[in-house]
Write an enzyme that holds these catalytic residues in place. Structure first.
Site, PDB file in Angstrom:
ATOM      1  NE  ARG A 142      -4.293  -1.661   1.538  1.00 16.59           N
ATOM      2  CZ  ARG A 142      -4.470  -2.732   2.313  1.00 16.59           C
ATOM      3  NH1 ARG A 142      -3.727  -2.886   3.378  1.00 16.59           N
ATOM      4  NH2 ARG A 142      -5.376  -3.615   2.022  1.00 16.59           N
ATOM      5  CE  LYS A 164      -0.063  13.908 -15.158  1.00 14.35           C
ATOM      6  NZ  LYS A 164      -0.250  14.451 -16.509  1.00 14.35           N
ATOM      7  CD  GLU A 206       7.650  16.572 -22.868  1.00 11.78           C
ATOM      8  OE1 GLU A 206       6.964  17.536 -22.489  1.00 11.78           O
ATOM      9  OE2 GLU A 206       7.146  15.490 -23.250  1.00 11.78           O
ATOM     10  CE  LYS A 248       5.712  17.784 -14.344  1.00 11.44           C
ATOM     11  NZ  LYS A 248       5.820  16.572 -15.116  1.00 11.44           N
ATOM     12  CD  GLU A 258      -3.300  16.383 -16.197  1.00 11.97           C
ATOM     13  OE1 GLU A 258      -2.126  16.045 -16.021  1.00 11.97           O
ATOM     14  OE2 GLU A 258      -3.975  16.052 -17.182  1.00 11.97           O
ATOM     15  NE  ARG A 262       0.955  17.043 -13.222  1.00 11.41           N
ATOM     16  CZ  ARG A 262       1.531  16.209 -12.397  1.00 11.41           C
ATOM     17  NH1 ARG A 262       1.172  16.161 -11.142  1.00 11.41           N
ATOM     18  NH2 ARG A 262       2.499  15.405 -12.818  1.00 11.41           N
ATOM     19  CG  ASN A 266      -1.094  16.669 -20.396  1.00  9.95           C
ATOM     20  OD1 ASN A 266      -0.072  16.044 -20.161  1.00  9.95           O
ATOM     21  ND2 ASN A 266      -2.110  16.727 -19.552  1.00  9.95           N
ATOM     22  CG  HIS A 269       1.889  15.402 -23.938  1.00 14.96           C
ATOM     23  ND1 HIS A 269       2.525  16.603 -24.179  1.00 14.96           N
ATOM     24  CD2 HIS A 269       2.782  14.654 -23.224  1.00 14.96           C
ATOM     25  CE1 HIS A 269       3.719  16.585 -23.624  1.00 14.96           C
ATOM     26  NE2 HIS A 269       3.910  15.415 -23.047  1.00 14.96           N
ATOM     27  CG  HIS A 273      -0.175  10.474 -24.994  1.00 14.44           C
ATOM     28  ND1 HIS A 273      -0.770  10.752 -23.798  1.00 14.44           N
ATOM     29  CD2 HIS A 273       1.152  10.677 -24.790  1.00 14.44           C
ATOM     30  CE1 HIS A 273       0.147  11.118 -22.908  1.00 14.44           C
ATOM     31  NE2 HIS A 273       1.320  11.087 -23.503  1.00 14.44           N
ATOM     32  CG  HIS A 286       6.996  11.157 -24.735  1.00 15.57           C
ATOM     33  ND1 HIS A 286       5.643  10.962 -24.749  1.00 15.57           N
ATOM     34  CD2 HIS A 286       7.203  12.279 -23.977  1.00 15.57           C
ATOM     35  CE1 HIS A 286       5.045  11.904 -24.026  1.00 15.57           C
ATOM     36  NE2 HIS A 286       5.970  12.720 -23.551  1.00 15.57           N
TER      37      HIS A 286
HETATM   38  N1  GLY Z   1       4.122  15.316 -18.059  1.00 16.95           N
HETATM   39  C1  GLY Z   1       3.007  16.112 -17.685  1.00 16.95           C
HETATM   40  C2  GLY Z   1       2.712  16.105 -16.230  1.00 16.95           C
HETATM   41  O1  GLY Z   1       3.489  15.607 -15.434  1.00 16.95           O
HETATM   42  O2  GLY Z   1       1.674  16.590 -15.830  1.00 16.95           O
END
Ligand code: GLY
Length: 384
Positions: A142, A164, A206, A248, A258, A262, A266, A269, A273, A286
């Site tokens: 956990r 993330k 990025e 960041k 997010e 946040r 993206n 993305h 993606h 990526h």
């Molecule tokens: N890579 C985008 C984020 O961490 O929100």
């Protein structure tokens, strides 16, 4: 006008100060977590960082064969100084191994060797290793502690920060995961010297993204210094990594889970993606996928009469200097994109929500973008 010039002076003092030293620390203070990003050159060797590991902590380093061969002694010396025993668990390299099977292998190892809840996992590698390690740490017993030691530019400026974690599913990228923060991030630009140019450029995508969504001056600085960044000029890369970590962490501090701002991180993305999922996480990196996605997002914004063509041109020029393919895969048509974009995590009720730039230094979330505009954006990129 007055505040603008004061801001400019402070910005330049900070920039010049940072360029002249080789270590910095950024605190990421969240509702339930507080951790530091330590940024420097030969950070681990010089032992500048000061964090404690207790005797009861079992350490397991998760890495891949290539990184281990390159940095075994470096890591060994660092941990030896702390007088702690550790073991290494090797996983296969690449986005196509970022799946639940790999997580299961690590968990089997941990359980069969009686690793208890005082275990600390250390991720030594790029974004794939960081995401897998963080996810495993978040579910084992956990939740156990984990440390990020990002070795690629992409993971140093983005993936290692903000908690993330997760793995891909064949239906979509990062579909299984958690928000789970590391206890510390050790960002050593020393690792970048062995990075392939392709991976370095993927990370620079990025970096450029931060300029587009948040910081016009930083974007201008990247344009002026792109060749030094490609050639890993130590001072400039250090400044660049530090600025990205500041940006960041600003986003993370203000919206850890997010729910709003946040998601601006993206940019590109949703298109990107779709490319990665369509190509089964092989062949298209990526960074390259996101670069194509950023250009498609610029075209989307242009068609909505928001983004000026001259800005798109500047971004295309930068990506071309990085020698990136910004057209998306030749064999992927607009219908293929739409299929994956509809299952993106930002999509709601089958409607595509996109991040689009409105000028250099600012982006917004645009809900329910019409499929027609998306198709035109994809096809426009194909003609580049
Ligand atoms: N890579 C985008 C984020 O961490 O929100």
């Amino acid at each position: 006008m007055k505040s603008k010039s004061i801001f400019y002076i402070i910005y330049n003092i900070m920039k010049n100060n940072f360029k002249n030293k080789f270590y910095n620390e950024i605190s990421v203070k969240l509702k339930n977590d507080l951790y530091k990003i330590n940024i420097g050159y030969m950070l681990l060797k010089n032992n500048i960082i000061n964090f404690k590991i207790k005797k009861k902590n079992n350490l397991l380093i998760i890495t891949n064969k290539i990184i281990l061969n390159l940095y075994k002694d470096y890591i060994n010396n660092f941990i030896k100084k702390k007088n702690i025993k550790y073991k290494i668990f090797i996983i296969k390299d690449g986005e196509s191994y970022k799946n639940i099977k790999t997580v299961n292998k690590i968990i089997n190892y941990l359980l069969s060797n009686n690793y208890d809840k005082n275990t600390i996992l250390i991720s030594l590698g790029g974004g794939v290793i960081g995401d897998i390690t963080g996810f495993t740490a978040s579910i084992y017993h956990r939740g156990i502690k984990f440390i990020q030691i990002p070795t690629t530019l992409l993971s140093q400026v983005d993936a290692s920060i903000g908690g993330k974690t997760g793995v891909n599913h064949k239906i979509g990228k990062n579909m299984i995961g958690t928000f789970y923060q590391p206890i510390i991030i050790l960002t050593d630009i020393f690792f970048l010297k062995t990075l392939s140019k392709k991976e370095l450029k993927s990370g620079l995508v990025e970096v450029i993204k931060y300029g587009i969504i948040f910081d016009k001056k930083f974007f201008n600085w990247i344009e002026d210094n792109i060749n030094d960044l490609i050639n890993i000029n130590k001072k400039k890369i250090l400044y660049c990594v530090n600025r990205c970590c500041e940006i960041k962490s600003f986003f993370i501090k203000n919206d850890e889970k997010e729910n709003n701002i946040r998601s601006l991180l993206n940019l590109g993305h949703t298109y990107g993606h779709a490319i990665e999922s369509y190509t089964k996480y092989k062949n298209w990196s990526h960074g390259e996928s996101v670069a194509s996605g950023i250009i498609m997002s610029c075209f989307t914004s242009e068609q909505l009469n928001i983004f000026k063509k001259k800005y798109t041109k500047r971004i295309i020029k930068l990506f071309k200097l990085l020698d990136l393919n910004i057209k998306g895969p030749d064999n992927m048509n607009a219908t293929d994109y739409i299929k994956y974009m509809k299952i993106d995590k930002k999509a709601t009720l089958n409607k595509i929500n996109l991040i689009i730039p409105i000028r250099i230094g600012k982006a917004i979330i645009m809900n329910n973008v019409s499929e027609n505009i998306i198709i035109k954006s994809i096809n426009k990129a194909k003609k580049l």
